[in-house]
Write an enzyme that holds these catalytic residues in place. Structure first.
Site, PDB file in Angstrom:
ATOM      1  N   GLU A  15     -23.006  26.779 -15.571  1.00  0.00           N
ATOM      2  CA  GLU A  15     -21.605  26.556 -15.910  1.00  0.00           C
ATOM      3  C   GLU A  15     -21.407  25.153 -16.483  1.00  0.00           C
ATOM      4  OE1 GLU A  15     -19.270  29.560 -12.860  1.00  0.00           O
ATOM      5  OE2 GLU A  15     -19.398  27.450 -12.325  1.00  0.00           O
TER       6      GLU A  15
ATOM      7  N   CYS B 268     -18.339  18.336 -19.277  1.00  0.00           N
ATOM      8  CA  CYS B 268     -19.147  18.146 -18.074  1.00  0.00           C
ATOM      9  C   CYS B 268     -20.302  19.139 -18.154  1.00  0.00           C
ATOM     10  CB  CYS B 268     -18.300  18.382 -16.826  1.00  0.00           C
ATOM     11  SG  CYS B 268     -19.224  18.281 -15.274  1.00  0.00           S
TER      12      CYS B 268
ATOM     13  N   CYS C 299     -29.340  23.676  -7.606  1.00  0.00           N
ATOM     14  CA  CYS C 299     -29.639  22.318  -7.143  1.00  0.00           C
ATOM     15  C   CYS C 299     -30.385  22.411  -5.821  1.00  0.00           C
ATOM     16  CB  CYS C 299     -28.346  21.518  -6.971  1.00  0.00           C
ATOM     17  SG  CYS C 299     -28.608  19.781  -6.531  1.00  0.00           S
TER      18      CYS C 299
ATOM     19  N   CYS D  22     -26.072  19.224  -0.820  1.00  0.00           N
ATOM     20  CA  CYS D  22     -24.940  18.443  -0.327  1.00  0.00           C
ATOM     21  C   CYS D  22     -23.912  19.420   0.255  1.00  0.00           C
ATOM     22  CB  CYS D  22     -24.320  17.632  -1.463  1.00  0.00           C
ATOM     23  SG  CYS D  22     -25.447  16.413  -2.178  1.00  0.00           S
TER      24      CYS D  22
ATOM     25  N   CYS E 126     -20.678  20.625  -1.690  1.00  0.00           N
ATOM     26  CA  CYS E 126     -20.864  21.075  -3.063  1.00  0.00           C
ATOM     27  C   CYS E 126     -21.331  22.528  -3.096  1.00  0.00           C
ATOM     28  CB  CYS E 126     -21.885  20.179  -3.763  1.00  0.00           C
ATOM     29  SG  CYS E 126     -22.193  20.619  -5.486  1.00  0.00           S
TER      30      CYS E 126
ATOM     31  N   CYS F  74     -14.852  19.163  -9.449  1.00  0.00           N
ATOM     32  CA  CYS F  74     -16.048  18.484  -8.944  1.00  0.00           C
ATOM     33  C   CYS F  74     -16.550  19.179  -7.679  1.00  0.00           C
ATOM     34  CB  CYS F  74     -15.692  17.030  -8.655  1.00  0.00           C
ATOM     35  SG  CYS F  74     -17.079  16.043  -8.061  1.00  0.00           S
TER      36      CYS F  74
END
Length: 362
Positions: free
Chosen positions: A110, A123, A130, A134, A137, A351
């Site tokens: 994305e 962005c 990932c 975290c 996230c 974010c």
């Protein structure tokens, strides 16, 4: 020159082996020059091809009209022009636009287009998924598949510029994945986007956001491009940061701050400290004063980002008054501080919300 092969005869079956077509976008400018020389072209043809790919956005070799048909036919035998496939495009109430792209191997990523009166930003993602997990996230929830290639990173910008019909002015490497764990490809993508044969976006208009990988920051420090650096800090003590970001157990706050100081002493540039604000976790007055002490000797601005929740998120967003109290403490400590309410949070584009799932943009 990178190796590739053309059609030949299998010694066992005596049948032609299929040509392995190679994406022209997978070559750097210097590699394109070497490639065309191998075909017997002058090396300036490599520059022309690069410009067609990255500035003019051509999608077919036949459309490269300043290259003779004879040369185009040679290219067509062994090459094609790759492009990300747009699966979905959805627009937020605040005008941010989220894109779901499919890669050539079927994986998805994305990206987000963020229009503002004085800039048009994208962005971009640098990895499929990932590995850092975290806890605030969404990206890490689906795990990690692979790094993106440089062309896959740059092509997000090319595709969005083509569809939106505006000139992209700023790039933030704040999408899916950790840039410092794919830094060579990230820098190559920056070179493509910065090139006067590409989109000619200024290096100072590109920001690399990292959880703080000291080796990566050191490598970026030595690079000649004047790229901006942002540190996703999110806590002012190691106990809380390790709770939120497991990578802190390997690279603690003091190591990150040292790497940032080294970056600044070499570059004489300001960095951005990003701080996700999570209710009842990292937003106390003590947290604020600790953050002031940590950043006392840094030339930095601080972005406070209230948590963007997502399905399955265990945390919540703090009250507006709590955020403002935290901001006031930092401002009184002579820090440049901004509360950044993420664009596109209503469509899962804020974010920490990207996760390459079509379900989130249906």
């Amino acid at each position: 020159m990178r190796s590739y092969h053309i059609s030949k005869v299998d010694s066992v079956t005596s049948l032609p082996i299929a040509v392995r077509m190679i994406n022209l976008k997978s070559f750097s400018l210097e590699e394109l020059k070497d490639l065309v020389k191998g075909y017997g072209f002058k090396d300036y043809r490599g520059r022309q091809i690069f410009q067609w790919l990255w500035q003019k956005g051509v999608l077919q070799i036949d459309k490269m009209t300043n290259i003779s048909k004879k040369y185009r036919d040679l290219l067509l035998k062994n090459h094609y022009i790759g492009s990300l496939r747009i699966l979905k495009r959805i627009k937020s109430e605040d005008s941010a636009v989220k894109y779901l792209f499919e890669l050539e191997d079927g994986l998805t990523i994305e990206s987000v287009f963020i229009p503002e009166p004085d800039r048009k930003s994208v962005c971009v993602s640098v990895q499929v998924g990932c590995s850092l997990n975290c806890r605030f996230c969404a990206t890490g929830r689906a795990g990690f598949d692979r790094n993106l290639n440089a062309w896959e990173i740059a092509d997000q910008v090319i595709c969005i510029q083509r569809i939106e019909g505006v000139r992209i002015t700023n790039i933030v490497f704040m999408g899916m994945g950790e840039p410092m764990l794919n830094l060579d490809a990230v820098i190559e993508a920056c070179q493509i986007l910065n090139s006067d044969l590409g989109l000619n976006i200024g290096a100072r208009k590109m920001t690399i956001s990292t959880v703080g990988i000291p080796e990566g920051i050191a490598k970026l420090t030595k690079n000649r491009m004047q790229l901006k650096l942002a540190i996703s800090l999110n806590a002012s003590d190691d106990r809380k940061r390790s709770l939120l970001m497991p990578i802190n157990r390997r690279y603690n706050i003091s190591r990150i701050i040292k790497a940032v100081r080294d970056f600044q002493s070499a570059r004489n540039s300001m960095v951005t400290i990003e701080y996700i604000m999570i209710d009842d976790v990292n937003i106390s007055r003590t947290d604020a004063f600790r953050l002031l002490a940590l950043t006392e000797k840094l030339r930095c601005k601080i972005n406070l980002i209230p948590l963007n929740p997502f399905p399955g998120c265990e945390f919540s967003t703090p009250a507006t008054r709590t955020v403002e109290t935290f901001r006031e403490i930092l401002a009184k400590g002579n820090k440049t501080v901004t509360v950044r309410n993420s664009r596109g949070s209503d469509i899962g584009a804020g974010c920490g919300q990207l996760r390459s799932s079509g379900l989130l943009v249906s």
